[in-house]
Design a protein around this motif. Sequence first.
Motif, PDB file in Angstrom:
ATOM      1  N   UNK A   1      -9.684  13.672   5.904  1.00 24.93           N
ATOM      2  CA  UNK A   1     -10.620  13.548   4.791  1.00 24.93           C
ATOM      3  C   UNK A   1     -10.136  14.534   3.736  1.00 24.93           C
ATOM      4  N   UNK A   2     -10.020  14.047   2.503  1.00 26.49           N
ATOM      5  CA  UNK A   2      -9.461  14.880   1.439  1.00 26.49           C
ATOM      6  C   UNK A   2     -10.354  14.843   0.203  1.00 26.49           C
ATOM      7  N   UNK A   3     -10.040  15.734  -0.720  1.00 25.80           N
ATOM      8  CA  UNK A   3     -10.654  15.718  -2.045  1.00 25.80           C
ATOM      9  C   UNK A   3      -9.590  15.268  -3.037  1.00 25.80           C
ATOM     10  N   UNK A   4      -9.875  14.180  -3.749  1.00 23.63           N
ATOM     11  CA  UNK A   4      -8.967  13.671  -4.782  1.00 23.63           C
ATOM     12  C   UNK A   4      -9.294  14.353  -6.091  1.00 23.63           C
ATOM     13  N   UNK A   5      -8.287  14.782  -6.822  1.00 27.47           N
ATOM     14  CA  UNK A   5      -8.570  15.349  -8.139  1.00 27.47           C
ATOM     15  C   UNK A   5      -7.693  14.760  -9.238  1.00 27.47           C
ATOM     16  N   UNK A   6      -6.512  14.267  -8.891  1.00 24.59           N
ATOM     17  CA  UNK A   6      -5.609  13.714  -9.897  1.00 24.59           C
ATOM     18  C   UNK A   6      -5.133  12.333  -9.460  1.00 24.59           C
ATOM     19  N   UNK A   7      -5.290  11.374 -10.359  1.00 23.11           N
ATOM     20  CA  UNK A   7      -4.820  10.017 -10.098  1.00 23.11           C
ATOM     21  C   UNK A   7      -3.828   9.603 -11.163  1.00 23.11           C
ATOM     22  N   UNK A   8      -2.802   8.893 -10.735  1.00 21.57           N
ATOM     23  CA  UNK A   8      -1.863   8.285 -11.672  1.00 21.57           C
ATOM     24  C   UNK A   8      -2.147   6.789 -11.675  1.00 21.57           C
ATOM     25  N   UNK A   9      -2.471   6.225 -12.839  1.00 24.39           N
ATOM     26  CA  UNK A   9      -2.779   4.792 -12.883  1.00 24.39           C
ATOM     27  C   UNK A   9      -1.562   3.942 -12.533  1.00 24.39           C
ATOM     28  N   UNK A  10      -1.835   2.743 -12.040  1.00 28.81           N
ATOM     29  CA  UNK A  10      -0.779   1.784 -11.706  1.00 28.81           C
ATOM     30  C   UNK A  10      -1.038   0.532 -12.534  1.00 28.81           C
ATOM     31  N   UNK A  11      -0.240   0.317 -13.583  1.00 30.06           N
ATOM     32  CA  UNK A  11      -0.444  -0.868 -14.418  1.00 30.06           C
ATOM     33  C   UNK A  11      -0.345  -2.155 -13.606  1.00 30.06           C
ATOM     34  N   UNK A  12      -1.207  -3.099 -13.917  1.00 33.75           N
ATOM     35  CA  UNK A  12      -1.219  -4.440 -13.353  1.00 33.75           C
ATOM     36  C   UNK A  12      -1.566  -4.498 -11.868  1.00 33.75           C
ATOM     37  N   UNK A  13      -2.047  -3.387 -11.310  1.00 32.53           N
ATOM     38  CA  UNK A  13      -2.510  -3.387  -9.912  1.00 32.53           C
ATOM     39  C   UNK A  13      -3.886  -4.046  -9.867  1.00 32.53           C
ATOM     40  N   UNK A  14      -4.288  -4.555  -8.709  1.00 28.22           N
ATOM     41  CA  UNK A  14      -5.658  -5.075  -8.604  1.00 28.22           C
ATOM     42  C   UNK A  14      -6.656  -4.002  -9.040  1.00 28.22           C
ATOM     43  N   UNK A  15      -7.735  -4.421  -9.687  1.00 22.72           N
ATOM     44  CA  UNK A  15      -8.678  -3.464 -10.284  1.00 22.72           C
ATOM     45  C   UNK A  15      -9.278  -2.481  -9.296  1.00 22.72           C
ATOM     46  N   UNK A  16      -9.448  -2.886  -8.031  1.00 30.25           N
ATOM     47  CA  UNK A  16     -10.064  -1.970  -7.064  1.00 30.25           C
ATOM     48  C   UNK A  16      -9.113  -0.867  -6.606  1.00 30.25           C
ATOM     49  N   UNK A  17      -7.834  -0.948  -6.993  1.00 33.13           N
ATOM     50  CA  UNK A  17      -6.892   0.132  -6.709  1.00 33.13           C
ATOM     51  C   UNK A  17      -6.904   1.073  -7.902  1.00 33.13           C
ATOM     52  N   UNK A  18      -7.506   2.247  -7.696  1.00 32.23           N
ATOM     53  CA  UNK A  18      -7.760   3.179  -8.796  1.00 32.23           C
ATOM     54  C   UNK A  18      -6.505   3.875  -9.289  1.00 32.23           C
ATOM     55  N   UNK A  19      -5.487   3.968  -8.450  1.00 32.83           N
ATOM     56  CA  UNK A  19      -4.262   4.641  -8.841  1.00 32.83           C
ATOM     57  C   UNK A  19      -3.560   5.223  -7.638  1.00 32.83           C
ATOM     58  N   UNK A  20      -2.652   6.165  -7.909  1.00 30.66           N
ATOM     59  CA  UNK A  20      -1.891   6.828  -6.861  1.00 30.66           C
ATOM     60  C   UNK A  20      -2.211   8.307  -6.867  1.00 30.66           C
ATOM     61  N   UNK A  21      -2.158   8.904  -5.698  1.00 29.91           N
ATOM     62  CA  UNK A  21      -2.335  10.344  -5.550  1.00 29.91           C
ATOM     63  C   UNK A  21      -1.309  10.803  -4.522  1.00 29.91           C
ATOM     64  N   UNK A  22      -1.143  12.110  -4.387  1.00 30.90           N
ATOM     65  CA  UNK A  22      -0.176  12.644  -3.429  1.00 30.90           C
ATOM     66  C   UNK A  22      -0.877  13.541  -2.429  1.00 30.90           C
ATOM     67  N   UNK A  23      -0.386  13.489  -1.210  1.00 29.26           N
ATOM     68  CA  UNK A  23      -0.883  14.356  -0.150  1.00 29.26           C
ATOM     69  C   UNK A  23       0.309  14.782   0.691  1.00 29.26           C
ATOM     70  N   UNK A  24       0.637  16.057   0.647  1.00 32.74           N
ATOM     71  CA  UNK A  24       1.747  16.607   1.436  1.00 32.74           C
ATOM     72  C   UNK A  24       2.987  15.711   1.365  1.00 32.74           C
ATOM     73  N   UNK A  25       3.463  15.468   0.179  1.00 32.41           N
ATOM     74  CA  UNK A  25       4.683  14.691  -0.082  1.00 32.41           C
ATOM     75  C   UNK A  25       4.563  13.210   0.258  1.00 32.41           C
ATOM     76  N   UNK A  26       3.358  12.725   0.504  1.00 33.86           N
ATOM     77  CA  UNK A  26       3.144  11.293   0.737  1.00 33.86           C
ATOM     78  C   UNK A  26       2.379  10.725  -0.445  1.00 33.86           C
ATOM     79  N   UNK A  27       2.753   9.533  -0.835  1.00 34.89           N
ATOM     80  CA  UNK A  27       2.025   8.842  -1.896  1.00 34.89           C
ATOM     81  C   UNK A  27       0.886   8.071  -1.257  1.00 34.89           C
ATOM     82  N   UNK A  28      -0.302   8.217  -1.817  1.00 33.41           N
ATOM     83  CA  UNK A  28      -1.486   7.509  -1.352  1.00 33.41           C
ATOM     84  C   UNK A  28      -1.928   6.522  -2.415  1.00 33.41           C
ATOM     85  N   UNK A  29      -2.196   5.297  -2.027  1.00 30.58           N
ATOM     86  CA  UNK A  29      -2.826   4.335  -2.918  1.00 30.58           C
ATOM     87  C   UNK A  29      -4.322   4.563  -2.803  1.00 30.58           C
TER      88      UNK A  29
END
Length: 148
Positions: free
Chosen positions: A24-52
């Motif tokens: 369980x994490x706290x999200x604070x920064x998101x990078x948008x993903x153009x043309x992704x389905x609307x329910x995908x808010x963006x990308x974030x990072x956790x310990x060198x892993x990219x999270x959708x």
Amino acid sequence: MDLLLIVSIGGSRVAFDAAMVESVIELDTLSPVPRAPKHLAGLSALRSRVLTVVDCKLALDLGKTDFTPGEIHEAAVVEVDGHHYALSVDTVEDVIEARGEPNAVRAAMGDGWERVAAGMVETDEGPILLVDIAKLIAGPQSNERAAA
């Protein structure tokens, strides 16, 4: 299934199978993903892993989460089909024990909830809806895309 992670999405208390939740994490920064389905808010990072990041409210047609920069949002990190996702929820409440396997849902809950329902699970706190995480990640059937 032994343990359930209790979360709140759109004001409703529901459960995830805790065995599927890596952290369980706290999200604070998101990078948008153009043309992704609307329910995908963006990308974030956790310990060198990219999270959708999945906006669970949008995935359930319950409105949209306000991801204003600088605000913290709680999320459950899961891996499905080799991809890591952060499921953005209103709150993460607790981990509790299930008192059996899921049973059929016998009440109308709305299209979004019915689409992701894996059943009702008995707990010491009463029955709670178990959410199918893969169906939640898949999002609404409309396949609407975000703007480029």
